[in-house]
Design a protein around this motif. Structure first.
Motif, short mmCIF file in Angstrom:
data_model
loop_
_atom_site.label_atom_id
_atom_site.label_comp_id
_atom_site.label_asym_id
_atom_site.label_seq_id
_atom_site.Cartn_x
_atom_site.Cartn_y
_atom_site.Cartn_z
N VAL A 90 15.65 -66.47 -58.28
CA VAL A 90 16.83 -67.14 -57.71
C VAL A 90 17.56 -66.13 -56.82
CG1 VAL A 90 17.06 -68.77 -59.61
CG2 VAL A 90 18.21 -66.54 -59.75
N PRO A 91 18.26 -66.62 -55.79
CA PRO A 91 18.88 -65.67 -54.85
C PRO A 91 19.99 -64.82 -55.46
CG PRO A 91 19.22 -67.97 -54.15
CD PRO A 91 18.40 -68.01 -55.38
N LEU A 92 20.67 -65.31 -56.51
CA LEU A 92 21.79 -64.56 -57.11
C LEU A 92 21.80 -64.81 -58.61
CD1 LEU A 92 24.35 -62.82 -56.72
CD2 LEU A 92 25.64 -64.97 -56.49
N HIS A 93 21.86 -63.75 -59.40
CA HIS A 93 21.91 -63.85 -60.85
C HIS A 93 23.37 -63.89 -61.29
CE1 HIS A 93 21.24 -63.38 -65.02
NE2 HIS A 93 21.47 -62.08 -65.08
N VAL A 94 23.83 -65.01 -61.84
CA VAL A 94 25.25 -65.18 -62.19
C VAL A 94 25.47 -65.22 -63.70
CG1 VAL A 94 25.75 -66.38 -60.03
CG2 VAL A 94 25.08 -67.70 -62.04
N PHE A 95 24.41 -65.19 -64.49
CA PHE A 95 24.58 -65.28 -65.94
C PHE A 95 24.63 -63.88 -66.56
CE2 PHE A 95 22.94 -69.39 -64.83
CZ PHE A 95 23.59 -70.26 -65.71
N ASP A 96 25.21 -63.81 -67.77
CA ASP A 96 25.24 -62.55 -68.51
C ASP A 96 23.83 -62.20 -68.97
OD1 ASP A 96 27.98 -62.61 -68.20
OD2 ASP A 96 28.33 -63.55 -70.16
N GLY A 97 23.61 -60.91 -69.21
CA GLY A 97 22.34 -60.50 -69.78
C GLY A 97 21.28 -60.28 -68.72
N PRO A 98 20.03 -60.18 -69.19
CA PRO A 98 18.92 -59.91 -68.26
C PRO A 98 18.76 -61.03 -67.23
CG PRO A 98 18.25 -59.61 -70.56
CD PRO A 98 19.59 -60.26 -70.59
N ALA A 99 18.18 -60.66 -66.11
CA ALA A 99 17.93 -61.66 -65.07
C ALA A 99 16.94 -62.70 -65.58
CB ALA A 99 17.37 -60.97 -63.82
N PRO A 100 17.05 -63.92 -65.09
CA PRO A 100 16.12 -64.96 -65.53
C PRO A 100 14.69 -64.62 -65.13
CG PRO A 100 17.38 -65.70 -63.62
CD PRO A 100 18.01 -64.41 -64.08
N VAL A 101 13.75 -65.08 -65.94
CA VAL A 101 12.35 -64.85 -65.61
C VAL A 101 11.96 -65.75 -64.45
CG1 VAL A 101 11.78 -64.26 -68.00
CG2 VAL A 101 11.48 -66.61 -67.21
N ARG A 102 10.92 -65.37 -63.75
CA ARG A 102 10.43 -66.22 -62.67
C ARG A 102 9.81 -67.50 -63.24
NH1 ARG A 102 7.44 -62.16 -58.31
NH2 ARG A 102 9.34 -61.52 -57.23
N ASN A 103 10.08 -68.59 -62.57
CA ASN A 103 9.41 -69.83 -62.95
C ASN A 103 7.92 -69.71 -62.66
OD1 ASN A 103 12.21 -71.19 -61.38
ND2 ASN A 103 11.93 -71.26 -63.59
N GLU A 104 7.10 -70.12 -63.61
CA GLU A 104 5.65 -70.08 -63.44
C GLU A 104 5.05 -71.42 -63.81
OE1 GLU A 104 4.51 -65.37 -64.20
OE2 GLU A 104 3.86 -66.91 -65.63
N LEU A 105 4.21 -71.93 -62.92
CA LEU A 105 3.41 -73.11 -63.20
C LEU A 105 2.00 -72.65 -63.50
CD1 LEU A 105 3.05 -76.23 -63.24
CD2 LEU A 105 2.48 -76.06 -60.81
N ARG A 106 1.51 -73.01 -64.69
CA ARG A 106 0.17 -72.58 -65.11
C ARG A 106 -0.71 -73.80 -65.29
NH1 ARG A 106 -0.39 -67.38 -67.15
NH2 ARG A 106 1.54 -66.16 -67.06
N LEU A 107 -1.86 -73.76 -64.66
CA LEU A 107 -2.86 -74.82 -64.79
C LEU A 107 -4.09 -74.20 -65.43
CD1 LEU A 107 -2.38 -76.27 -61.22
CD2 LEU A 107 -1.61 -77.34 -63.33
N GLN A 108 -4.29 -74.46 -66.71
CA GLN A 108 -5.41 -73.90 -67.44
C GLN A 108 -6.63 -74.79 -67.27
OE1 GLN A 108 -4.19 -73.21 -71.48
NE2 GLN A 108 -2.62 -71.73 -70.91
N LEU A 109 -7.78 -74.14 -67.01
CA LEU A 109 -8.98 -74.89 -66.68
C LEU A 109 -9.82 -75.25 -67.89
CD1 LEU A 109 -10.14 -72.90 -63.53
CD2 LEU A 109 -8.62 -74.87 -63.65
N ASP A 110 -9.71 -74.49 -68.97
CA ASP A 110 -10.56 -74.79 -70.12
C ASP A 110 -9.96 -74.14 -71.36
OD1 ASP A 110 -12.63 -75.63 -71.67
OD2 ASP A 110 -14.10 -74.17 -70.95
N PRO A 111 -9.30 -74.94 -72.23
CA PRO A 111 -9.11 -76.39 -72.15
C PRO A 111 -8.09 -76.73 -71.06
CG PRO A 111 -7.88 -75.50 -73.99
CD PRO A 111 -8.66 -74.36 -73.44
#
Length: 454
Positions: A345-366
């Protein structure tokens, strides 16, 4: 619909592991009177071939053989002979007993060195108008070989009757990429370099190369997996929206992606690629010998069992986004997934560590799909915690190879690669192979059962 399936190399590993099990749940084919003909130089007869087919189909169907599949097995025919001999091919096609207009598939389940001789032999055979020719990967050993094979195929048949199959494209999760991207308004606007930081396409395996070492030592991870399978997955991730799901439209968009991949030079190969080879170790409690100890391996060839390549797609959509393609054998865990990592995100406004990056995972098997999101914490609503939205996708039925067989019989080329795609794949990979052979990147070692080179 009556159809014929001629399998060249019918006693080989590919046929036993994939093609025959792919028939286990393809009722639209077997109910319509599919005629199966096996061809090889082995000393078999009809009964012996039928026993082999029944064993492989039953093994994939929990020991049960559907009555319709049983009928398919009972009418299977064996043709003994040299697959590069026009007389053998003519006899196999005649044994299918299909009319000139009915679909007839000639499946080259063979070592790739036989593709060109078989295609030349087929050119001397009176082929029915409904014939389709299926070629398994690799499509040539290099760019020149791919061009030569494609030219021979083009002289034999029109492009829409040639199937360079890739079963990865028939996997449910891969097909779901099209639906996710092009049927959801919420996702596609984020599918650009503005919001995507990087993409990983990973196919890690715990299985070692020992049983296929004699083949693998003339191929390696880059040729065996990256040049075809992983580059095909890249096209689905990075393609522009097609105007329709028609075969020609999809093929055009896929080819555009490969054409836009920057040709690696020696400097970029040294910076953006890695290669490795496993030594003795333990995988899932099983002792694994080092790759160079396997029968048929010449250590001096320097063949890699691990390949990692970062590519750049030079389009407006993807400029600056690294696409990391990685595959390896004898690793600690099976990891087969596509990971789309979004930007911070362009600016971290919450207390504590910065938010993790959003990740979309597409698993092939299963087949699974998950998305990491940041939400307000339970204990402190102004701190963040990460949750994962996860869903298991419906199990595919039939299998990817069953889907391929159905598509080929139907004349649907959407699960195969066009000539341009095969050649562009080699155009991307050849400079990497050349730089590796010239010592631009060291061949690292990693113990079997580890996560790969340190």
């Amino acid at each position: 619909m009556t159809a014929g399936l001629v399998v060249l190399g019918a006693t080989g590993d590919l046929t036993a592991r994939y093609v025959l099990p792919g028939l286990a749940r393809v009722e639209p084919l077997v109910d319509g009177g599919l005629r199966l003909v096996g061809v090889a130089n082995d000393d078999l007869d009809d009964d012996g071939f039928r026993a082999l087919v029944r064993e492989k189909v039953a093994g994939h169907a929990d020991g049960r053989v559907d009555p319709a599949v049983g009928a398919l097995v009972d009418r299977a025919v064996w043709v003994h002979g040299d697959v590069t001999d026009p007389a053998t091919l003519s006899a196999a096609i005649a044994a299918c007993e299909v009319s000139d207009a009915d679909p007839l598939v000639v499946y080259l389940a063979l070592p790739h060195v036989l593709f060109l001789p078989v295609v030349h032999a087929l050119a001397e055979v009176d082929l029915p108008s409904g014939v389709r020719v299926v070629v398994e990967k690799p499509f040539g050993e290099d760019l020149a070989g791919a061009v030569e094979l494609n030219a021979a195929l083009a002289r034999l048949l029109p492009e829409d009757q040639i199937f360079r199959v890739d079963h990865f494209l028939a996997k449910q999760t891969v097909l779901n990429l099209l639906g996710l991207r092009f049927a959801n308004r919420i996702l596609e606007p984020l599918w650009t370099s503005t919001d995507v930081a990087s993409v990983d396409i990973v196919f890690d395996e715990t299985v070692d190369a020992q049983s296929r070492a004699s083949y693998y030592d003339r191929s390696g991870a880059l040729r065996d997996m990256v040049q075809n399978h992983l580059l095909q997955l890249l096209t689905y991730v990075a393609m522009e929206p097609p105007t329709s799901m028609a075969p020609a439209d999809l093929a055009s968009r896929k080819a555009d992606v490969l054409k836009a991949v920057r040709t690696p030079d020696r400097e970029s190969v040294a910076r953006w690629t890695r290669r490795g080879r496993y030594t003795a170790g333990e995988v899932d409690g099983r002792a694994v010998d080092g790759y160079t100890d396997a029968p048929g391996v010449d250590a001096d060839r320097g063949i890699e069992t691990y390949a990692e390549v970062t590519l750049h797609v030079d389009t407006w959509r993807w400029s600056g986004v690294p696409f990391r393609l990685r595959t390896g054998k004898a690793l600690s865990a099976d990891r087969r997934e596509i990971v789309v990592r979004f930007r911070d995100v362009p600016l971290h406004v919450f207390d504590g560590p910065a938010p993790v990056r959003n990740e979309l995972r597409l698993q092939l098997d299963p087949d699974r799909m998950s998305l990491d999101l940041n939400v307000n914490g339970i204990d402190d609503p102004f701190k963040l915690e990460t949750v994962t939205l996860d869903t298991e996708l419906a199990r595919q039925d039939p299998t990817p190879y069953g889907q391929l067989l159905l598509a080929v019989i139907d004349g649907d080329t959407r699960l195969s690669a066009r000539a341009t795609e095969a050649e562009e794949g080699w155009r991307i990979v050849e400079p990497i192979l050349a730089a590796w052979a010239d010592g631009a990147v060291p061949l690292e070692e990693y113990p079997a059962g580890s996560d790969g080179p340190s």
